[in-house]
Design a protein around this motif. Sequence first.
Motif, PDB file in Angstrom:
ATOM      1  N   GLU A 164       0.817  -1.210   0.000  1.00  0.00           N
ATOM      2  CA  GLU A 164       0.000   0.000   0.000  1.00  0.00           C
ATOM      3  C   GLU A 164       0.855   1.266   0.000  1.00  0.00           C
ATOM      4  N   ARG A 165       2.083   1.140   0.496  1.00  0.00           N
ATOM      5  CA  ARG A 165       2.952   2.305   0.692  1.00  0.00           C
ATOM      6  C   ARG A 165       4.378   1.970   0.248  1.00  0.00           C
ATOM      7  N   ILE A 166       4.999   2.891  -0.454  1.00  0.00           N
ATOM      8  CA  ILE A 166       6.413   2.771  -0.836  1.00  0.00           C
ATOM      9  C   ILE A 166       7.116   4.016  -0.327  1.00  0.00           C
ATOM     10  N   GLN A 167       8.248   3.830   0.339  1.00  0.00           N
ATOM     11  CA  GLN A 167       8.956   4.962   0.918  1.00  0.00           C
ATOM     12  C   GLN A 167      10.401   5.007   0.454  1.00  0.00           C
ATOM     13  N   ALA A 168      11.010   6.170   0.657  1.00  0.00           N
ATOM     14  CA  ALA A 168      12.419   6.379   0.308  1.00  0.00           C
ATOM     15  C   ALA A 168      12.956   7.477   1.214  1.00  0.00           C
ATOM     16  N   SER A 169      14.252   7.489   1.406  1.00  0.00           N
ATOM     17  CA  SER A 169      14.876   8.562   2.173  1.00  0.00           C
ATOM     18  C   SER A 169      16.146   9.003   1.462  1.00  0.00           C
ATOM     19  N   THR A 170      16.519  10.243   1.717  1.00  0.00           N
ATOM     20  CA  THR A 170      17.737  10.779   1.118  1.00  0.00           C
ATOM     21  C   THR A 170      18.306  11.846   2.034  1.00  0.00           C
ATOM     22  N   ASP A 171      19.570  12.165   1.864  1.00  0.00           N
ATOM     23  CA  ASP A 171      20.218  13.167   2.698  1.00  0.00           C
ATOM     24  C   ASP A 171      19.535  14.531   2.545  1.00  0.00           C
ATOM     25  N   VAL A 172      19.491  15.290   3.621  1.00  0.00           N
ATOM     26  CA  VAL A 172      18.846  16.612   3.568  1.00  0.00           C
ATOM     27  C   VAL A 172      19.524  17.535   2.559  1.00  0.00           C
ATOM     28  N   ARG A 173      20.787  17.246   2.220  1.00  0.00           N
ATOM     29  CA  ARG A 173      21.506  18.081   1.253  1.00  0.00           C
ATOM     30  C   ARG A 173      21.336  17.594  -0.181  1.00  0.00           C
ATOM     31  N   ASN A 174      20.728  16.426  -0.354  1.00  0.00           N
ATOM     32  CA  ASN A 174      20.593  15.851  -1.695  1.00  0.00           C
ATOM     33  C   ASN A 174      19.335  16.403  -2.371  1.00  0.00           C
ATOM     34  N   LEU A 175      19.424  17.645  -2.784  1.00  0.00           N
ATOM     35  CA  LEU A 175      18.259  18.324  -3.370  1.00  0.00           C
ATOM     36  C   LEU A 175      17.853  17.704  -4.706  1.00  0.00           C
ATOM     37  N   ALA A 176      18.831  17.188  -5.448  1.00  0.00           N
ATOM     38  CA  ALA A 176      18.517  16.580  -6.745  1.00  0.00           C
ATOM     39  C   ALA A 176      17.629  15.351  -6.564  1.00  0.00           C
ATOM     40  N   GLU A 177      17.956  14.498  -5.598  1.00  0.00           N
ATOM     41  CA  GLU A 177      17.142  13.306  -5.362  1.00  0.00           C
ATOM     42  C   GLU A 177      15.788  13.693  -4.765  1.00  0.00           C
ATOM     43  N   GLN A 178      15.739  14.717  -3.937  1.00  0.00           N
ATOM     44  CA  GLN A 178      14.455  15.163  -3.402  1.00  0.00           C
ATOM     45  C   GLN A 178      13.530  15.609  -4.535  1.00  0.00           C
ATOM     46  N   ARG A 179      14.079  16.348  -5.505  1.00  0.00           N
ATOM     47  CA  ARG A 179      13.275  16.770  -6.653  1.00  0.00           C
ATOM     48  C   ARG A 179      12.834  15.574  -7.475  1.00  0.00           C
ATOM     49  N   ALA A 180      13.739  14.605  -7.657  1.00  0.00           N
ATOM     50  CA  ALA A 180      13.406  13.413  -8.443  1.00  0.00           C
ATOM     51  C   ALA A 180      12.274  12.631  -7.789  1.00  0.00           C
ATOM     52  N   LEU A 181      12.335  12.469  -6.471  1.00  0.00           N
ATOM     53  CA  LEU A 181      11.282  11.739  -5.769  1.00  0.00           C
ATOM     54  C   LEU A 181       9.943  12.465  -5.890  1.00  0.00           C
ATOM     55  N   GLU A 182       9.969  13.780  -5.733  1.00  0.00           N
ATOM     56  CA  GLU A 182       8.723  14.540  -5.828  1.00  0.00           C
ATOM     57  C   GLU A 182       8.125  14.457  -7.234  1.00  0.00           C
ATOM     58  N   LYS A 183       8.977  14.513  -8.250  1.00  0.00           N
ATOM     59  CA  LYS A 183       8.490  14.393  -9.623  1.00  0.00           C
ATOM     60  C   LYS A 183       7.943  12.987  -9.898  1.00  0.00           C
ATOM     61  N   ALA A 184       8.484  11.992  -9.180  1.00  0.00           N
ATOM     62  CA  ALA A 184       8.009  10.615  -9.351  1.00  0.00           C
ATOM     63  C   ALA A 184       6.722  10.346  -8.585  1.00  0.00           C
ATOM     64  N   GLY A 185       6.253  11.334  -7.796  1.00  0.00           N
ATOM     65  CA  GLY A 185       4.981  11.184  -7.096  1.00  0.00           C
ATOM     66  C   GLY A 185       5.065  11.065  -5.590  1.00  0.00           C
ATOM     67  N   PHE A 186       6.282  11.094  -5.034  1.00  0.00           N
ATOM     68  CA  PHE A 186       6.443  10.982  -3.586  1.00  0.00           C
ATOM     69  C   PHE A 186       6.118  12.303  -2.887  1.00  0.00           C
ATOM     70  N   GLN A 187       5.676  12.184  -1.630  1.00  0.00           N
ATOM     71  CA  GLN A 187       5.454  13.348  -0.783  1.00  0.00           C
ATOM     72  C   GLN A 187       6.414  13.313   0.397  1.00  0.00           C
ATOM     73  N   GLN A 188       6.938  14.483   0.740  1.00  0.00           N
ATOM     74  CA  GLN A 188       7.839  14.566   1.888  1.00  0.00           C
ATOM     75  C   GLN A 188       7.033  14.423   3.176  1.00  0.00           C
ATOM     76  N   GLU A 189       7.524  13.564   4.088  1.00  0.00           N
ATOM     77  CA  GLU A 189       6.799  13.299   5.324  1.00  0.00           C
ATOM     78  C   GLU A 189       7.505  13.811   6.574  1.00  0.00           C
ATOM     79  N   GLY A 190       8.791  14.076   6.499  1.00  0.00           N
ATOM     80  CA  GLY A 190       9.478  14.560   7.683  1.00  0.00           C
ATOM     81  C   GLY A 190      10.971  14.323   7.608  1.00  0.00           C
ATOM     82  N   THR A 191      11.661  14.680   8.677  1.00  0.00           N
ATOM     83  CA  THR A 191      13.115  14.543   8.759  1.00  0.00           C
ATOM     84  C   THR A 191      13.478  13.495   9.797  1.00  0.00           C
ATOM     85  N   LEU A 192      14.332  12.563   9.406  1.00  0.00           N
ATOM     86  CA  LEU A 192      14.876  11.558  10.315  1.00  0.00           C
ATOM     87  C   LEU A 192      16.199  12.094  10.842  1.00  0.00           C
ATOM     88  N   ARG A 193      16.206  12.535  12.074  1.00  0.00           N
ATOM     89  CA  ARG A 193      17.375  13.207  12.614  1.00  0.00           C
ATOM     90  C   ARG A 193      18.489  12.225  12.957  1.00  0.00           C
TER      91      ARG A 193
END
Length: 208
Positions: free
Chosen positions: A151-180
Amino acid sequence: MIEVSTIAMTADSRRSRRSASRARSTSRKEISMDAKLRPVHEADIPVLEAGASTPEGLGDLQWFGFRTFHRMRERVAQDGCLGPDDGALVVESAGAIAGWVTWSKHAWGPEATSWNWTIGIILFPEFRGRGIGTAAQKELIEYLFAHTRVERIQASTDVRNLAEQRALEKAGFQQEGTLRRAQWRMGKWHDQVLYAVLREETGLDGML
């Protein structure tokens, strides 16, 4: 004195060059965004190993030290890296190996009822910044939603990895929070950004 005909020819020449440049740019974009997933073959492993064996190949946000690909060789021989709890597929672009994607089970409660997939991607430097990561991850989530009951697929990336964050968002992912301080890399702890996509958010919920 410059004749009008010469000016017209110069303007036409400039327009032709601009049109040709736009055509080349469009062609490069179409080629660049080409991404195809396929099973890992034994012959792929030396290419994957060479691309992921140096800090330059992986980049400082994905470099965790030298690694062995012995386990991948065993998995390819055993089940083609396509097991019930995890797996991997090669990413191809324009006929070349661009990297690979992975998925593994993660549970937010009893595994029998609360598991989801966590995905990851490795792209070689020459294939980054061209939309291939977005296309590959989008194809992967469609594949996993189509062939498993998740039902759910997740991914994580470094807070500095803006390129992967954009890629995930374009692929349909939503940001849920920060894992400190979730990841140990290069001698210190690093924060990670958690992303997820639900089946219903992809339009694939009718498959079940």
